[in-house]
Design a protein around this motif. Structure first.
Motif, mmCIF file in Angstrom:
data_model
loop_
_atom_site.group_PDB
_atom_site.id
_atom_site.type_symbol
_atom_site.label_atom_id
_atom_site.label_comp_id
_atom_site.label_asym_id
_atom_site.label_seq_id
_atom_site.Cartn_x
_atom_site.Cartn_y
_atom_site.Cartn_z
ATOM 1 N N SER A 82 -29.963 50.172 47.572
ATOM 2 C CA SER A 82 -30.854 50.378 48.728
ATOM 3 C C SER A 82 -31.020 51.827 49.161
ATOM 4 O O SER A 82 -31.941 52.137 49.925
ATOM 5 C CB SER A 82 -30.317 49.594 49.936
ATOM 6 N N GLY A 83 -30.119 52.733 48.746
ATOM 7 C CA GLY A 83 -30.192 54.113 49.227
ATOM 8 C C GLY A 83 -29.269 54.313 50.419
ATOM 9 O O GLY A 83 -28.582 53.377 50.856
ATOM 10 N N PHE A 84 -29.254 55.520 50.975
ATOM 11 C CA PHE A 84 -28.246 55.824 52.002
ATOM 12 C C PHE A 84 -28.747 56.819 53.048
ATOM 13 O O PHE A 84 -29.658 57.607 52.800
ATOM 14 C CB PHE A 84 -26.982 56.389 51.338
ATOM 15 N N LEU A 85 -28.105 56.730 54.217
ATOM 16 C CA LEU A 85 -28.247 57.753 55.255
ATOM 17 C C LEU A 85 -26.834 58.182 55.635
ATOM 18 O O LEU A 85 -26.071 57.396 56.212
ATOM 19 C CB LEU A 85 -28.982 57.193 56.479
ATOM 20 N N LEU A 86 -26.474 59.412 55.295
ATOM 21 C CA LEU A 86 -25.139 59.927 55.600
ATOM 22 C C LEU A 86 -25.121 60.548 56.992
ATOM 23 O O LEU A 86 -25.975 61.381 57.329
ATOM 24 C CB LEU A 86 -24.740 60.971 54.565
ATOM 25 N N ASP A 87 -24.134 60.152 57.796
ATOM 26 C CA ASP A 87 -24.017 60.612 59.187
ATOM 27 C C ASP A 87 -22.613 61.204 59.362
ATOM 28 O O ASP A 87 -21.617 60.504 59.195
ATOM 29 C CB ASP A 87 -24.271 59.375 60.075
#
Ligand code: AP5
Length: 185
Positions: A82-87
């Motif tokens: 799905s992909g990612f959002l790194l925080d």
């Protein structure tokens, strides 16, 4: 190829708040290194035992440890699919260099939320998390200036930086972020 993004900004700038909504909107996986470390503390794992005192003091966990955790997470099936959002990652040049090795081809955007020191300090003091003591907040912000703020220029040079005014209501900031992401991806 999947969509990969990161969200940068001072402590208390709203990265976590916005990241949850952005990830849901784009169907990507929200990866918060702070949440992962807090879960390890809660579970009492070896990592958690080591990380607790570092986090309470507002210091940074070492690059080696954090890079290892992120590398493992990025290899999981949900992220590959799905992909990612790194925080909260990367927050040193060493971490950014490692991320480039791990995921350069998927990394489309680095969102930087801009909020003043005064405003983030107020937000954190009203939240009152374990590491939101005046001393730890001051140390975290000091480390942000020294270690993390150079990443703004770093990602600008990579041509993926997008700067967003993070002041205003959560909804106002969200609308700004979404409009910029839609222009860029
Ligand atoms: P982490 O959990 O990442 O904490 P942080 O960096 O201090 O960031 P915050 O969670 O405080 O801020 P945020 O920008 O996510 O803001 P939020 O949305 O919560 O890391 C904790 C610790 O783990 C670090 O200190 C370090 O020790 C370690 N660590 C983690 N990652 C690491 C790494 N890569 N390398 C080394 N060590 C690492 O919002 C803050 C508050 O403001 C909330 O109460 C929220 O409700 C409120 N708020 C949000 N938006 C608005 C708005 N628009 N208006 C008013 N209030 C708002």
């Amino acid at each position: 190829m999947t969509l990969g993004m990161i969200i940068l900004g001072r402590q208390g700038s709203g990265k976590g708040t916005q990241a949850v909504r952005i990830a849901e909107r784009f169907g990507i996986i929200h990866i918060s290194t702070g949440d992962m470390l807090r879960a390890a503390v809660e579970e009492g794992t070896e990592l958690g035992l080591k990380a607790k005192s570092i986090m309470d003091a507002g210091e940074l966990v070492t690059d080696d440890v954090i890079n290892g955790i992120v590398e493992e997470r990025l290899k999981k099936e949900d992220v590959l699919h799905s992909g990612f959002l790194l925080d909260g990652y990367p927050r040193t040049v060493g971490q950014a260099t490692e991320l480039k090795k791990l995921a350069a081809e998927n990394l489309k955007l680095a969102i930087n939320l801009e909020v003043s020191i005064e405003e983030v300090t107020q937000r954190m003091l009203s939240r009152g998390r374990q590491d939101d003591t005046p001393e730890a907040i001051a140390r975290r912000l000091e480390l942000y200036e020294a270690e993390t703020s150079p990443l703004i220029e770093w990602f600008d040079k990579e041509n993926i930086l997008c700067v967003i005014n993070g002041s205003g209501t959560e909804n106002e900031v969200y609308e700004r972020v979404i409009s910029e992401i839609e222009k860029s991806i």
